[in-house]
Design a protein around this motif. Sequence first.
Motif, PDB file in Angstrom:
ATOM      1  N   GLY A 378       0.828  -1.208   0.000  1.00  0.00           N
ATOM      2  CA  GLY A 378       0.000   0.000   0.000  1.00  0.00           C
ATOM      3  C   GLY A 378       0.862   1.258   0.000  1.00  0.00           C
ATOM      4  N   LYS A 381       2.315   1.902  -3.386  1.00  0.00           N
ATOM      5  CA  LYS A 381       1.321   2.470  -4.295  1.00  0.00           C
ATOM      6  C   LYS A 381       1.045   3.935  -3.975  1.00  0.00           C
ATOM      7  CE  LYS A 381      -1.009  -1.766  -5.522  1.00  0.00           C
ATOM      8  NZ  LYS A 381      -2.146  -2.605  -5.142  1.00  0.00           N
ATOM      9  N   HIS A 382       1.171   4.282  -2.712  1.00  0.00           N
ATOM     10  CA  HIS A 382       0.984   5.679  -2.312  1.00  0.00           C
ATOM     11  C   HIS A 382       1.881   6.605  -3.151  1.00  0.00           C
ATOM     12  CE1 HIS A 382       0.229   8.925   0.663  1.00  0.00           C
ATOM     13  NE2 HIS A 382       1.470   9.275   0.391  1.00  0.00           N
TER      14      HIS A 382
ATOM     15  N   GLU B 159      -4.696   9.535  -2.182  1.00  0.00           N
ATOM     16  CA  GLU B 159      -3.786   8.934  -1.193  1.00  0.00           C
ATOM     17  C   GLU B 159      -3.650   9.856   0.022  1.00  0.00           C
ATOM     18  OE1 GLU B 159      -2.716   5.986  -1.826  1.00  0.00           O
ATOM     19  OE2 GLU B 159      -3.188   5.897  -3.965  1.00  0.00           O
ATOM     20  N   GLN B 198      -9.668   2.734  -6.764  1.00  0.00           N
ATOM     21  CA  GLN B 198      -8.419   3.080  -6.086  1.00  0.00           C
ATOM     22  C   GLN B 198      -8.633   3.179  -4.573  1.00  0.00           C
ATOM     23  OE1 GLN B 198      -6.877   6.984  -6.977  1.00  0.00           O
ATOM     24  NE2 GLN B 198      -5.040   6.684  -5.719  1.00  0.00           N
ATOM     25  N   ARG B 202      -6.957   0.711  -1.689  1.00  0.00           N
ATOM     26  CA  ARG B 202      -6.125   1.259  -0.622  1.00  0.00           C
ATOM     27  C   ARG B 202      -6.705   0.951   0.758  1.00  0.00           C
ATOM     28  NH1 ARG B 202      -4.141   1.317  -3.807  1.00  0.00           N
ATOM     29  NH2 ARG B 202      -3.255   3.053  -4.881  1.00  0.00           N
ATOM     30  N   GLU B 205      -5.828  -2.720   1.523  1.00  0.00           N
ATOM     31  CA  GLU B 205      -4.408  -2.857   1.880  1.00  0.00           C
ATOM     32  C   GLU B 205      -4.132  -2.297   3.263  1.00  0.00           C
ATOM     33  OE1 GLU B 205      -2.903  -2.262  -2.695  1.00  0.00           O
ATOM     34  OE2 GLU B 205      -2.791  -0.619  -1.256  1.00  0.00           O
ATOM     35  N   PHE B 213      -6.148   4.329   6.751  1.00  0.00           N
ATOM     36  CA  PHE B 213      -6.560   4.943   5.495  1.00  0.00           C
ATOM     37  C   PHE B 213      -8.079   4.900   5.457  1.00  0.00           C
ATOM     38  CE2 PHE B 213      -7.724   5.337   1.123  1.00  0.00           C
ATOM     39  CZ  PHE B 213      -6.795   6.209   0.572  1.00  0.00           C
TER      40      PHE B 213
END
Lengths: 469, 407
Positions: A378, A381-382, B159, B198, B202, B205, B213
């Motif tokens: 993760g 990918k950030h 993100e 996306q 995230r 994960e 997150f």
Amino acid sequence: MNMTLTQVALQPGGDLDGFRAAARRLIGRDTPPGQVIWTSEGDLFGAAPEGEGAPLMLPKLTGEIIPLVVCHNDPQRYGLLYTLIWRLTHGERHLMQIASDPLVHRLYIMAKSVRRDLHKMHAFVRFRQLDLPGGGERFMAWFEPEHFIVEATAQFFVDRFRGMDWAILTPKGSLHWDTRTLTIGPPGERAAAPQMDDFEQHWLDYYEATFNPARVNPTVMKREMAVKYWKNLPEAEIIPRLIHEAAPRVQAMIEREAEMSTKRNPDKAVAAMADQTPKSLDALNRLILESVPPAPFSPRAVLGEGLIGARIAFVGEQPGDQEDIEGRPFIGPAGQLLDRALEEAGIVRAETYVTNAVKNFKFKPSGKRRIHQTPTTGEIKHYRWWLERELEFVHPHLVVALGATATQALAGKAMPVMKNRGATSAFGAWPGFITIHPSSLLRQPDEAAKTAGYKAFVDDLKRAGALAA
Amino acid sequence: MNIMDILVAKKLRILADAAKYDASCSSSGSKGRKAGEGAIGSTTGSGICHSYTPDGRCISLLKILLTNYCLFDCAYCINRRSSNVQRARFTVEEVVSLTLGFYKRNYIEGLFLSSGIIKTPDHTMEELVRVARSLRRDHGFAGYIHLKTIPEASPWLIEQAGLWADRLSINVELPTVLGLKALAPEKDGGTIAAAMGQMNERMIEAKEEKRRFAPAGQSTQMIVGADAATDEMVLNTSASLYGNFRLRRVYYSAFSPIPEASSVLPVKAPPLRRENRLYQADWLLRYYGFSAPEIASSGEGGMLDLDIDPKLAWALKNRDRFPVDVNTGERELLLRVPGLGARAVDKIIVARRHTALGLDDIRRLSPGLKRARPFLITRDHSPARLTDRLDLRERLAPPPTQLGLFE
């Protein structure tokens, strides 16, 4: 059978400790519920407690329901609870599971009512700020709960308003918190709480603006926010007006014809809107520097460096301790090893571009040292979008991934390095090359293996150099 | 009030009004969190509704736009660029200080921040992230934050947003891609799906890697009644959103007349009853084991029955599946009995291990016995011929009420 009645006098309010002790005592003596009279005006005659009975083994559900029902304002609450305990300990062990039993059903309803009161107190307390002569902030509220729940709500307000100096006054007791200690005090007076707070006008404005007159439905509102609470809710004052005005407001909207826009021609702004990606590597780097990394990373981003338009771009894992301190990539022990290998492979570092898949140093503190931590999927990918843009600006002939993290970042999936070592087409638009990360050589304890590994690394770099030419 | 307060008050009125058409208000789904030393803010798993407005909706969060200036031109939206509505723009600091002021007085659980698109989607999203970051980092705020994600913004901003927010959401707005194309020319179904994908990836994960997150997941909103989509299309879209992106909630918002209406959409009263039926259907989808086609089959022509709830409608069309015996029936079947909620069913299943349940028992376990009765067998009751009665629907449908002014 002994038919004398036993009187149990508990403290006013929800006296959980008193009830628990009395229930143990009574069950210990096998006193049936019909022979107990429960009062809760305090022990007027000062009779000494008659010692503790043995703890009772009760089902878990009972443990959840008793503390709630004890807070109920029904004078029969202790008697009902004691009947429940009696039945549980006299052949009806599974009673709690029969939610349809009249007693269990009634106790569930009482517990639900207390739970709802707790919830409504959490929701409907309205603090007002006090005018303190010496500055500083102090907040106070007046609230009227239905049941004896003041103590039971204390933890919620402490957890939420820990850094605030506040008090909640109610007719059933009061709470005082000075940012350090909680004091549970006697019942308060409405007049002791502040009658106004200038800020409250913002709340009324918000309440009015967020209301949609086209959906007016006071029944649902009253079901969730019972009228009994309204006298202590500042926003309730404007409810009648909002309802009264709703219908004409909506009628006016419906009757009004759609109007032509009076806006200037927006075409230019709309066209510009689509064009938002950073226009240069510098602009991209500014974004990276301003952004905050995920939790256990050093806040300093280490940017790539080297030649825009370089034939070859190296992508490492992440900056290390040294790189984080100096703010430059590949200058620590692994960087020095890379420099040496590049030189032997006939590649001039100044003519390449060097960067990392992950821009911040991930570490775990250990005494004075900072121990490197491998980034997770993760986390890789950030940073991935930035790496892609960065390479577009550099536009190399060949992208060399140093190690597993870089390979994963560039390929979009994990690929074992040793198995895929060499040229690859897995890096999207970029001709790619996979090799080891030089730090893996530093970690190699066996000298012979280290020498062989180093030689293979230099060979890889030579091949990469040739591919990039 | 000083002049600054008056200006902020004016902006607040404009930007709360501009945000109210988003139905989502929930502050649920986050892990329990407590305020640190010297700070404020906590979250409880289920969230708290701090007030209710006369439209019956709860106020849980300070729901505002950062600005209602917008470059997009979505016909259903009061803030579209061609609307003549009054415009305003908050600074990051103003939103932060209003949020803290509201929170300290216990008006709200936290902030729900969205925005019109100004300059570029990236610029707008950066501003939203700055508000959340300032609340968390500069003020140690541990309350709930819901950020609207702008799907047209660059992926790195999603993100960033997930680091600070409890919940992220993107509104699909319309049930079909065609509807979106027709009414929201700047939006694109593919872009929205990519951004939802996306976020979902995230979130999965982060959970596996035990990182933070957007712990309260993502939600979305569909406007109902602005285009010709049927309930079946709406429910199919919901089912695929729940399945593909693990959405926590899909909100349905009856298209409501707005001031400054667009000429593309006729202004009429919001279809509130239809919205209500869709919410009921949504529950059947999520908690009662119904599939979208099954629910749709309870109505006619892809539209749900407006007079009775979809569970009752389904039961009336599938009478051969009833009656169900409360003392022996399987959970899946009991869940399909009109009037029995999931909680009542679970209580029945526990209680029947110890006792044979009669009608009085069911009355104590469920408030919906009247509707459930024709579909149930209990120790002391068997409906026998009742399910065959032709007038069963009339007997169970709520009496026709005088329609409200706007129904």
